[in-house]
Write an enzyme that holds these catalytic residues in place. Structure first.
Site, PDB file in Angstrom:
ATOM      1  CD1 TRP A 113       1.059  -0.414   2.827  1.00 43.54           C
ATOM      2  CD2 TRP A 113      -0.748   1.114   3.581  1.00 43.54           C
ATOM      3  NE1 TRP A 113       1.145   0.375   4.168  1.00 43.54           N
ATOM      4  CE2 TRP A 113      -0.093   0.848   4.657  1.00 43.54           C
ATOM      5  CE3 TRP A 113      -1.877   2.113   3.960  1.00 43.54           C
ATOM      6  CZ2 TRP A 113      -0.234   1.697   5.764  1.00 43.54           C
ATOM      7  CZ3 TRP A 113      -2.152   2.466   5.347  1.00 43.54           C
ATOM      8  CH2 TRP A 113      -1.421   2.700   5.754  1.00 43.54           C
ATOM      9  CD  GLU A 123       2.944  -3.902   9.069  1.00 51.47           C
ATOM     10  OE1 GLU A 123       3.813  -5.002   8.559  1.00 51.47           O
ATOM     11  OE2 GLU A 123       2.403  -4.370   7.234  1.00 51.47           O
TER      12      GLU A 123
HETATM   13  C1  BGC Z   1       4.875  -1.525   7.340  1.00 50.35           C
HETATM   14  C2  BGC Z   1       4.513  -1.508   6.628  1.00 50.35           C
HETATM   15  C3  BGC Z   1       4.383  -1.537   5.095  1.00 50.35           C
HETATM   16  C4  BGC Z   1       5.636  -2.489   4.510  1.00 50.35           C
HETATM   17  C5  BGC Z   1       6.678  -2.320   3.087  1.00 50.35           C
HETATM   18  C6  BGC Z   1       5.836  -2.200   7.815  1.00 50.35           C
HETATM   19  O1  BGC Z   1       6.711  -2.268   7.837  1.00 50.35           O
HETATM   20  O2  BGC Z   1       4.211  -1.631   8.957  1.00 50.35           O
HETATM   21  O3  BGC Z   1       2.939  -0.796   6.327  1.00 50.35           O
HETATM   22  O4  BGC Z   1       3.832  -1.487   3.786  1.00 50.35           O
HETATM   23  O5  BGC Z   1       6.840  -2.363   5.502  1.00 50.35           O
HETATM   24  O6  BGC Z   1       6.837  -0.379   3.737  1.00 50.35           O
END
Ligand code: BGC
Length: 990
Positions: free
Chosen positions: A354, A497
């Site tokens: 995203w 996350e």
């Molecule tokens: C983040 C995500 C992101 C991904 C790639 C992760 O550490 O939590 O939001 O899309 O990295 O950059």
């Protein structure tokens, strides 16, 4: 580890264009390999030093060449055979800065033309002083070409060996992607290397040729997976040996071969690679560089964002961001996306997230719409994988993979990542399974692009379908909660996350609702706008059925609202999680440190967030909550956020600025720039942070520059940080090129296009004719005068009920539709309208009696009015205006104003009340407002009137006051400001 990055090297024309590595330290190799990486969207090349080190990660990528190295692996962008390495021996000693003595060292990245130059003065163990200058770039003119140059001299006679070639002994952290290597050296200087990926069967061809300023012929040397040219020469003091190496890269995935058969491809690649090399080699390094520099120059001329301020770092960081934004995407190929680490490292395996839609695409949408379209076409081509993923999970429609690679790969997120510090096992990675918001993010980005570009063709071919298909997915994804009698979205990961298996993540729920809402609008409007497209999509999505379903589900979808504490719960679980002391993590300056203490499961129980989540929601949907609520949420969640994702700080910078926390905004912005450019020499080893780099532009232009695509239009509401005097940025809005210059006082918008552009500047409507420019300053007001009914409160319904009672008594039919005709009409005239349906003639004295009756009834009903009749937004906005020192007054022609204010508990809130009891002329005469201004002791020009009726706007204007319109009055040409939300007043007042 010391920070060896110097930004002050550039002087004169090169001021703030040069980034320098001032000292060699092998521990920093990864940092510079990534931030100094070069490319053009097709090729990406890390800036690994020519001489080799254990700590290095030497990468070259061609976009889209994905391969799966084994059954347990996910597909990734393979590391190609390398051309950058050079081995140099002086009197038998290998040039290596970890031996001998480094007398001088400087490596410079020139962001203006994309070239890096490294000068090394090295005392070899034999005491010979060696001066080596290495230069390198990847062409922006010919996407297949890259060039290197070495100039080598010694302070005495020395025996030199120089060896360089094409090395196929490359892996992605040990995963081997190529087999069937075929190598050949032609005419002693031209090397050809062909390799095939193990699973996807992509052929990659690398051709290199070298020329040296000496007569000697090189010795061709073949190793197991390598080949080199080796020169052995004797040099004398004062001689400079110059070696040029030009390389060309091709692959069977190239756009040019999209429709070609695989058989015969290797011959084709060899022929094309050879031809390309011949042409570029003949030109030589300097001419090739000049050609590429010319393309860079054109890019900067059209795109450069400039800052005049007192910290040069800000300008340099922005150029760094634009440099990388320009080389992270292949602008003409809709089969490839942008990788989270761009083409600068193996991190995240070359996959797209995203990150593209929410952090990078705004830049392209607003400055290079054609590239934005290509990227959104990529999402259209991803629909195959998205539908596959939805079906595999038992849902309908299109559910975008969390991580995307090649167009039809579907979900490619690895199932395991990192360490579980508790169990000692590999940590499970659930994002590919349950991080679902990306489907709505894509739909959101499509709509933003459409608003900004007006690209109907894109929508007709691709955009509508993406929105409908993702909406269909959401409608099947919702789960009915019988007990609560609402739909919910359970068991997801939101943007934060650190929280797995959460229910009703506010960001996800609102975005899903938005996505479904867009689809509803499309189904409603499309049949009238384009029958052909509508029929095609109707056949696929069964409009009637889908519309019904969306309507029904949206009406019952649970959308979290602020609790008693004013906080919008990030998830059902969040507010009851355990708080821990985050200070040590926050103070450490390191990211992901918390992983050393807790595994993901444990982290799920803690009130700690990885990145902007509910705060992100307030960025993408600024009109959901009042300013007060948004600010409260910002403070609440920021306190719990470790900014462990590089996607966090830039969003915080934008919002802190919006919410009047200017110092914090600037701090956050500089911290976001420092993710790749700051003193942490380890932060970029796996590659630069594409989203954060998009975020640098975001926080400059959308944050301090105040640019937004909002309510379908373009808005500019800037607020520069103290350190900046001026910000200048180009924009493309609906195909028209604009140049925006923001200074401390106002904004100049120059329209360099061929059509007029309408936009809102400081909340005020403006229009810029083609070839013209307008300058607007933020106006300051001393007082706000509000009309009461229809602005502060809504007594419509009470009027309706009172009239209804009269009408019922007389046996006249009366409903809400008829009531609508009574708005803004005097009591007497209203009654005449009602009497249109009365079949008798009423005597004047009876009329008077009914009019009094209606008013009594109305007043009685008003007695039931309380503060709760006021919306939260109105209350918050009034309080905030007061906090900001505004004088507030009521200017209403109603004779009941005093009574209403009393009922609302606002009788002592306003500094002045001018109402129908004290005036001799009603609106549009300005008397009521003039009286209010006089009571406030304010000049008319310092007052802003807020009105919901044309007559009121006329009254304000003829009294010499500015006016903001709410409700239907926004259609009036008299309105200086069109307030689609009451809280917008705060943006005007500043
Ligand atoms: C983040 C995500 C992101 C991904 C790639 C992760 O550490 O939590 O939001 O899309 O990295 O950059």
């Amino acid at each position: 580890m010391i920070n060896t990055m110097n930004f002050l090297k550039g002087q004169g024309d090169l001021k703030n264009w040069l980034m320098e590595e001032t000292e060699f330290d092998a521990r920093n190799l990864g940092k510079y390999e990534a931030v100094f990486a070069q490319g053009n969207g097709y090729i990406g090349m890390r800036n690994a030093l020519e001489e080799r080190y254990v700590e290095e990660v030497r990468n070259t990528f061609i976009t889209g060449t994905f391969n799966k190295a084994g059954d347990e692996e996910v597909t990734e962008l393979p590391n190609l055979p390398d051309v950058t390495a050079m081995d140099i021996y002086v009197d038998g000693y290998r040039l290596n800065l970890q031996s001998g003595k480094v007398m001088e060292y400087s490596r410079i990245m020139n962001l203006k033309n994309g070239e890096t130059t490294r000068k090394v003065v090295w005392e070899c163990p034999s005491k010979t002083l060696v001066t080596a200058v290495f230069k390198r770039f990847v062409s922006l003119k010919n996407e297949h070409a890259a060039a290197e140059c070495l100039e080598l001299s010694c302070d005495g006679s020395a025996q030199l060996v120089i060896e360089t070639g094409i090395h196929g002994d490359v892996t992605n952290h040990g995963a081997m992607h190529f087999e069937n290597l075929r190598r050949r050296i032609y005419d002693g200087i031209t090397m050809q290397f062909l390799a095939e990926t193990t699973e996807s069967r992509v052929l990659a061809a690398v051709h290199s040729a070298c020329r040296i300023s000496r007569e000697e012929k090189p010795l061709p040397v073949m190793g197991r997976r390598n080949m080199d040219l080796r020169w052995s020469v004797k040099t004398e003091a004062g001689e400079t040996i110059r070696l040029e190496k030009i390389s060309c890269f091709h692959s069977s995935r190239d756009l040019a071969y999209e429709k070609e058969e695989h058989s015969g491809m290797s011959e084709r690649l060899k022929a094309d690679g050879m031809e390309c090399l011949q042409i570029e080699f003949d030109k030589g390094y300097d001419r090739l560089l000049a050609e590429s520099a010319e393309v860079w120059q054109k890019f900067w001329k059209e795109h450069e964002v400039t800052i005049r301020g007192n910290d040069d770092f800000d300008q340099l960081a922005l150029r760094f961001a634009q440099y990388h934004l320009n080389i992270m995407v292949k602008k003409d190929d809709n089969r490839v996306g942008i990788a989270a680490k761009a083409l600068t490292g193996e991190g995240y395996k070359g996959h797209s997230f995203w990150d593209t839609e929410m952090f990078i695409l705004p830049y392209f949408t607003l400055t290079e719409p054609q590239t934005a379209r290509t990227l959104l076409e990529y999402r259209y081509r991803n629909l195959y994988g998205a539908r596959k993923k939805a079906a595999e999970n038992g849902w309908e429609g299109a559910m975008y993979p969390w991580e995307c690679a090649w167009i039809d790969d579907g979900e490619v997120t690895p199932l395991y990542l990192g360490t579980d510090v508790v169990t000692g096992k590999v940590q499970k990675c659930l994002t590919g399974l349950i991080e679902h918001h990306i489907s709505a993010d894509v739909a959101y980005a499509v709509w933003q692009y459409y608003q900004a570009s007006g690209d109907q063709d894109y929508m007709d071919r691709y955009g509508y379908e993406i929105i409908l298909d993702t909406a269909l997915f959401w409608s099947s994804r919702l789960e009915w909660n019988e007990k609560k009698s609402c739909y919910e979205i359970l068991d997801v990961i939101g943007p934060d996350e650190y929280k797995e298996h959460v229910d009703n993540n506010a960001y996800t729920n609102y975005m899903a609702d938005y996505n479904m809402g867009l689809a509803e609008r499309i189904i409603e409007a499309l049949p009238k706008e384009n029958k052909e497209v509508s029929d095609r999509l109707d056949e696929k999505f069964h409009f009637d059925q889908l519309k019904q379903r969306l309507k029904e589900k949206r009406a019952k979808l649970y959308l979290p609202v602020p609790g008693e504490n004013g906080i919008v719960p990030q998830t059902d679980q969040y507010m009851s999680l355990e708080s821990i002391d985050l200070a040590p993590y926050k103070a450490s300056g390191k990211v992901l440190l918390i992983h050393q203490d807790y595994n993901m499961e444990q982290m799920g129980g803690l009130m700690v967030s990885k990145q902007a989540d509910t705060v992100m929601l307030d960025f993408v949907m600024p009109d959901l909550f009042s300013l007060e609520t948004k600010r409260k949420n910002f403070v609440f969640y920021e306190d719990k956020t470790l900014h462990d994702s590089s996607l966090s700080r830039c969003i915080h910078a934008v919002l802190a600025n919006d919410y009047g926390m200017e110092d914090m905004a600037y701090q956050m912005h500089q911290a976001a720039c420092s993710i790749d450019l700051g003193p942490n020499m380890k932060s970029s080893e796996e590659g630069i942070h594409s989203a954060s780099i998009g975020g640098i532009w975001l926080s400059c232009v959308m944050g301090f520059g105040g640019l937004r695509i909002r309510r379908g239009g373009l808005e500019i509401n800037p607020k520069l940080p103290k350190a900046w005097e001026e910000l200048r940025f180009p924009l493309v809005w609906k195909g028209q090129k604009l140049m925006v210059t923001v200074d401390k006082k106002g904004v100049t918008i120059a329209n360099n296009g061929s059509c007029p552009v309408s936009l809102m500047v400081f909340g005020r409507n403006s229009r810029v004719e083609p070839g013209a420019s307008v300058y607007m300053e933020k106006k300051t007001y001393e007082a706000v005068i509000f009309d009461l009914d229809g602005v502060i409160c809504h007594t419509d319904h009470y009027h309706y009920l009172a009239w209804k009672e009269v009408a019922d008594e007389l046996g006249i039919y009366f409903d809400e539709v008829i009531n609508n005709r009574l708005r803004g009409v005097s009591r007497k005239e209203s009654f005449d309208i009602i009497l249109e349906r009365y079949d008798k003639v009423m005597r004047e004295e009876d009329k008077e009696r009914y009019l009094t009756k209606k008013n009594e009834g109305y007043k009685k009903l008003l007695e039931g009015m309380t503060l709760s009749d006021l919306s939260e937004e109105t209350k918050d906005t009034l309080m905030e205006l007061r906090k900001r020192g505004m004088k507030l007054a009521i200017g209403s022609s109603s004779k009941n104003a005093g009574l209403i204010l009393k009922q609302l508990g606002l009788d002592h809130f306003f500094d002045a009340v001018s109402d129908g009891n004290a005036i001799t002329h009603s609106k549009p005469h300005p008397e009521v407002f003039q009286k209010a201004a006089a009571m406030l002791n304010c000049k008319a020009e310092n007052c802003l009137v807020v009105e919901d009726a044309e007559a009121g706007l006329m009254a304000a204007k003829s009294g010499g006051m500015d006016c903001g319109a709410v409700g239907d009055a926004v259609k009036s040409l008299l309105a200086d400001y069109k307030l689609s939300a009451f809280s917008q007043l705060l943006e005007i007042i500043g």
